[in-house]
Design a protein around this motif. Structure first.
Motif, mmCIF file in Angstrom:
data_model
loop_
_atom_site.group_PDB
_atom_site.id
_atom_site.type_symbol
_atom_site.label_atom_id
_atom_site.label_comp_id
_atom_site.label_asym_id
_atom_site.label_seq_id
_atom_site.Cartn_x
_atom_site.Cartn_y
_atom_site.Cartn_z
ATOM 1 N N ASP A 1 27.829 26.384 6.368
ATOM 2 C CA ASP A 1 27.136 25.994 7.598
ATOM 3 C C ASP A 1 25.637 25.802 7.378
ATOM 4 O O ASP A 1 24.988 25.052 8.126
ATOM 5 C CB ASP A 1 27.355 27.049 8.680
ATOM 6 N N ASP A 2 25.094 26.472 6.360
ATOM 7 C CA ASP A 2 23.656 26.368 6.094
ATOM 8 C C ASP A 2 23.295 25.127 5.292
ATOM 9 O O ASP A 2 22.127 24.731 5.237
ATOM 10 C CB ASP A 2 23.163 27.608 5.343
ATOM 11 N N VAL A 3 24.290 24.530 4.646
ATOM 12 C CA VAL A 3 24.036 23.363 3.797
ATOM 13 C C VAL A 3 23.719 22.163 4.683
ATOM 14 O O VAL A 3 24.472 21.855 5.616
ATOM 15 C CB VAL A 3 25.247 23.058 2.900
ATOM 16 N N PRO A 4 22.625 21.465 4.440
ATOM 17 C CA PRO A 4 22.307 20.273 5.248
ATOM 18 C C PRO A 4 23.284 19.140 4.943
ATOM 19 O O PRO A 4 24.114 19.247 4.034
ATOM 20 C CB PRO A 4 20.888 19.920 4.810
ATOM 21 N N ASP A 5 23.183 18.065 5.671
ATOM 22 C CA ASP A 5 24.048 16.911 5.425
ATOM 23 C C ASP A 5 23.731 16.320 4.046
ATOM 24 O O ASP A 5 22.592 15.926 3.771
ATOM 25 C CB ASP A 5 23.846 15.851 6.500
ATOM 26 N N VAL A 6 24.741 16.299 3.174
ATOM 27 C CA VAL A 6 24.609 15.724 1.835
ATOM 28 C C VAL A 6 25.738 14.718 1.655
ATOM 29 O O VAL A 6 26.605 14.567 2.515
ATOM 30 C CB VAL A 6 24.668 16.815 0.745
ATOM 31 N N ASP A 7 25.729 14.031 0.540
ATOM 32 C CA ASP A 7 26.757 13.023 0.285
ATOM 33 C C ASP A 7 28.014 13.625 -0.340
ATOM 34 O O ASP A 7 29.138 13.278 0.033
ATOM 35 C CB ASP A 7 26.201 11.929 -0.635
ATOM 36 N N VAL A 8 27.813 14.498 -1.322
ATOM 37 C CA VAL A 8 28.935 15.038 -2.097
ATOM 38 C C VAL A 8 28.758 16.527 -2.277
ATOM 39 O O VAL A 8 27.652 17.011 -2.539
ATOM 40 C CB VAL A 8 29.033 14.366 -3.488
ATOM 41 N N ALA A 9 29.881 17.260 -2.177
ATOM 42 C CA ALA A 9 29.910 18.676 -2.535
ATOM 43 C C ALA A 9 30.829 18.842 -3.736
ATOM 44 O O ALA A 9 31.998 18.425 -3.695
ATOM 45 C CB ALA A 9 30.411 19.522 -1.373
ATOM 46 N N CYS A 10 30.312 19.405 -4.810
ATOM 47 C CA CYS A 10 31.118 19.741 -5.983
ATOM 48 C C CYS A 10 31.521 21.205 -5.853
ATOM 49 O O CYS A 10 30.660 22.097 -5.914
ATOM 50 C CB CYS A 10 30.331 19.528 -7.272
ATOM 51 N N VAL A 11 32.800 21.450 -5.649
ATOM 52 C CA VAL A 11 33.290 22.813 -5.434
ATOM 53 C C VAL A 11 33.814 23.339 -6.760
ATOM 54 O O VAL A 11 34.907 22.971 -7.209
ATOM 55 C CB VAL A 11 34.378 22.853 -4.348
ATOM 56 N N VAL A 12 33.007 24.188 -7.384
ATOM 57 C CA VAL A 12 33.347 24.717 -8.706
ATOM 58 C C VAL A 12 33.568 26.226 -8.564
ATOM 59 O O VAL A 12 32.946 27.050 -9.228
ATOM 60 C CB VAL A 12 32.242 24.399 -9.732
ATOM 61 N N VAL A 13 34.441 26.559 -7.640
ATOM 62 C CA VAL A 13 34.841 27.923 -7.317
ATOM 63 C C VAL A 13 36.364 27.968 -7.392
ATOM 64 O O VAL A 13 37.031 26.995 -7.020
ATOM 65 C CB VAL A 13 34.353 28.313 -5.906
ATOM 66 N N LYS A 14 36.932 29.056 -7.871
ATOM 67 C CA LYS A 14 38.380 29.146 -8.023
ATOM 68 C C LYS A 14 39.101 28.767 -6.745
ATOM 69 O O LYS A 14 38.749 29.219 -5.651
ATOM 70 C CB LYS A 14 38.776 30.573 -8.425
ATOM 71 N N SER A 15 40.132 27.935 -6.900
ATOM 72 C CA SER A 15 40.936 27.516 -5.756
ATOM 73 C C SER A 15 41.958 28.594 -5.425
ATOM 74 O O SER A 15 42.052 29.634 -6.100
ATOM 75 C CB SER A 15 41.645 26.202 -6.072
ATOM 76 N N GLY A 16 42.766 28.326 -4.410
ATOM 77 C CA GLY A 16 43.835 29.249 -4.075
ATOM 78 C C GLY A 16 44.808 29.457 -5.210
ATOM 79 O O GLY A 16 45.453 30.507 -5.312
ATOM 80 N N ALA A 17 44.938 28.474 -6.099
ATOM 81 C CA ALA A 17 45.828 28.601 -7.253
ATOM 82 C C ALA A 17 45.428 29.766 -8.144
ATOM 83 O O ALA A 17 46.267 30.334 -8.847
ATOM 84 C CB ALA A 17 45.826 27.301 -8.059
ATOM 85 N N LEU A 18 44.155 30.121 -8.123
ATOM 86 C CA LEU A 18 43.655 31.227 -8.939
ATOM 87 C C LEU A 18 43.154 32.377 -8.077
ATOM 88 O O LEU A 18 42.448 33.271 -8.549
ATOM 89 C CB LEU A 18 42.533 30.741 -9.864
ATOM 90 N N GLY A 19 43.512 32.347 -6.790
ATOM 91 C CA GLY A 19 43.141 33.440 -5.909
ATOM 92 C C GLY A 19 41.719 33.407 -5.394
ATOM 93 O O GLY A 19 41.184 34.435 -4.970
ATOM 94 N N GLY A 20 41.080 32.236 -5.424
ATOM 95 C CA GLY A 20 39.697 32.125 -4.983
ATOM 96 C C GLY A 20 39.559 31.343 -3.687
ATOM 97 O O GLY A 20 40.530 30.776 -3.158
ATOM 98 N N PRO A 21 38.322 31.246 -3.173
ATOM 99 C CA PRO A 21 38.086 30.573 -1.899
ATOM 100 C C PRO A 21 37.719 29.102 -2.015
ATOM 101 O O PRO A 21 37.273 28.490 -1.047
ATOM 102 C CB PRO A 21 36.899 31.363 -1.330
ATOM 103 N N GLY A 22 37.887 28.507 -3.203
ATOM 104 C CA GLY A 22 37.430 27.138 -3.417
ATOM 105 C C GLY A 22 38.039 26.134 -2.459
ATOM 106 O O GLY A 22 37.344 25.232 -1.970
#
Length: 330
Positions: free
Chosen positions: A49-70
């Motif tokens: 919610d704090d991130v301003p309007d940008v064009d692209v977000a690169c989500v380099v956080v573990k996904s649900g496949a690895l038990g993360g919130p990505g």
């Protein structure tokens, strides 16, 4: 292009790739994340919610496949109309739900990274040449389980497609599990080092990827994920009228191995090859063909991991370096 990167572990590779377009970092607020933001001269955010309007977000956080919130982070960005490139692995059902979220011109893509490495791109370009002229007769591939997901992506591109796929029963020859498979209708022999150090999962692979592709004219090999690519023309000696091999035939006057590319240092891998692959992935993320492909890659990965089972937990020490060429010279 304004880019925000979520994650500062493997996210460091993304930070280097987009440093000229970096608009901020999303992380939990650790001292290391703060130092990263200072280094790149961008704000550090601790909430989507704090991130301003940008064009692209690169989500380099573990996904649900690895038990993360990505995946939750990716969804939150997509809801705001921000394009998302998410680091693999991602479950197929997660991908499907995120693609449904990505509407109205918003793009979502999964980055398997390794197919976009320059040496792998050279390998894939050579495999495409083979397919244009001859049939691929077999593929021999090996990897560590940590990079099995991108291996499937690479093999599908080599074969010209993933369907049909099929996996036989694995047999254990530790440190590898081996099995016969079919990818895109091509016979595949696959070996997977299905082991992981729970406290150090990014290390202790004997190698990442090794792939050989056989055709009538020879064998094309990716010697290592980071190159070089080798072409081994097939040895074939014609016979004379008596049946003896002609050992000075013109067709034998070719190198037994031709090398495409050159070796790199592991410092080059982190500083150059991987950031360049991320940049390539960003350039390709809006290709609509990538949506179905991402679903298929994840589905094949699910089928294969179900077949080979969970990785064996190992706890080796730090490997001792060996300067083999120096020892041979002694």
């Amino acid at each position: 292009m304004r880019v925000v990167v979520a994650g500062t572990a493997f996210g460091r590779i993304y930070l280097e790739a987009v440093r000229d377009d970096l608009a901020g970092i999303l992380a939990q607020g650790s001292d290391y994340s703060k130092a990263c933001a200072d280094r790149y001269g961008v704000p550090l955010y601790t909430s989507v919610d704090d991130v301003p309007d940008v064009d692209v977000a690169c989500v380099v956080v573990k996904s649900g496949a690895l038990g993360g919130p990505g995946t939750d982070l990716a969804r939150a960005f997509l809801k705001r109309g921000i394009h998302v490139l998410q680091e693999h692995p991602v479950h197929a059902d997660e991908i499907a739900s995120l693609l449904r979220e990505a509407r109205g011109g918003v793009s979502y893509a999964v980055n398997t990274l390794y197919p976009n490495l320059r040496p792998v791109r050279q390998f894939l370009a050579a495999a495409e040449v083979i397919r244009k002229h001859q049939r691929i007769e077999f593929i021999d591939a090996a990897c560590n389980s940590q990079v099995l997901y991108p291996l499937i992506d690479i093999l599908g591109r080599v074969a010209g497609g993933l369907r049909p796929w099929e996996f036989g029963e694995p047999f254990d020859g530790r440190p590898f599990q081996s099995l016969h498979a079919v990818i895109g209708g091509v016979p595949v022999t696959l070996r997977v080092q299905n082991q992981v150090h729970p406290g150090d999962p990014d290390n202790h692979s004997y190698f990442l990827h090794r792939i050989s592709v056989g055709c009538e004219g020879g064998v094309l090999t990716l010697a290592d994920t980071h190159g070089p690519v080798l072409w081994n023309p097939r040895l074939h000696s014609p016979r004379d009228e008596t049946g003896r091999l002609i050992m000075d035939a013109a067709r034998l006057d070719v190198p037994n191995i031709e090398v495409v590319g050159s070796p790199v240092t592991y410092l080059d891998v982190f500083a150059d090859l991987w950031p360049d692959a991320v940049a390539e992935s960003l350039r390709a993320m809006h290709d609509p063909a990538g949506r179905q492909w991402a679903l298929s890659v994840s589905t094949v990965w699910r089928d294969l991991t179900a077949r080979i089972g969970l990785p064996e937990l190992i706890n080796p020490g730090e490997p001792k370096p060996l300067d083999l060429l120096k020892e041979l010279a002694c």
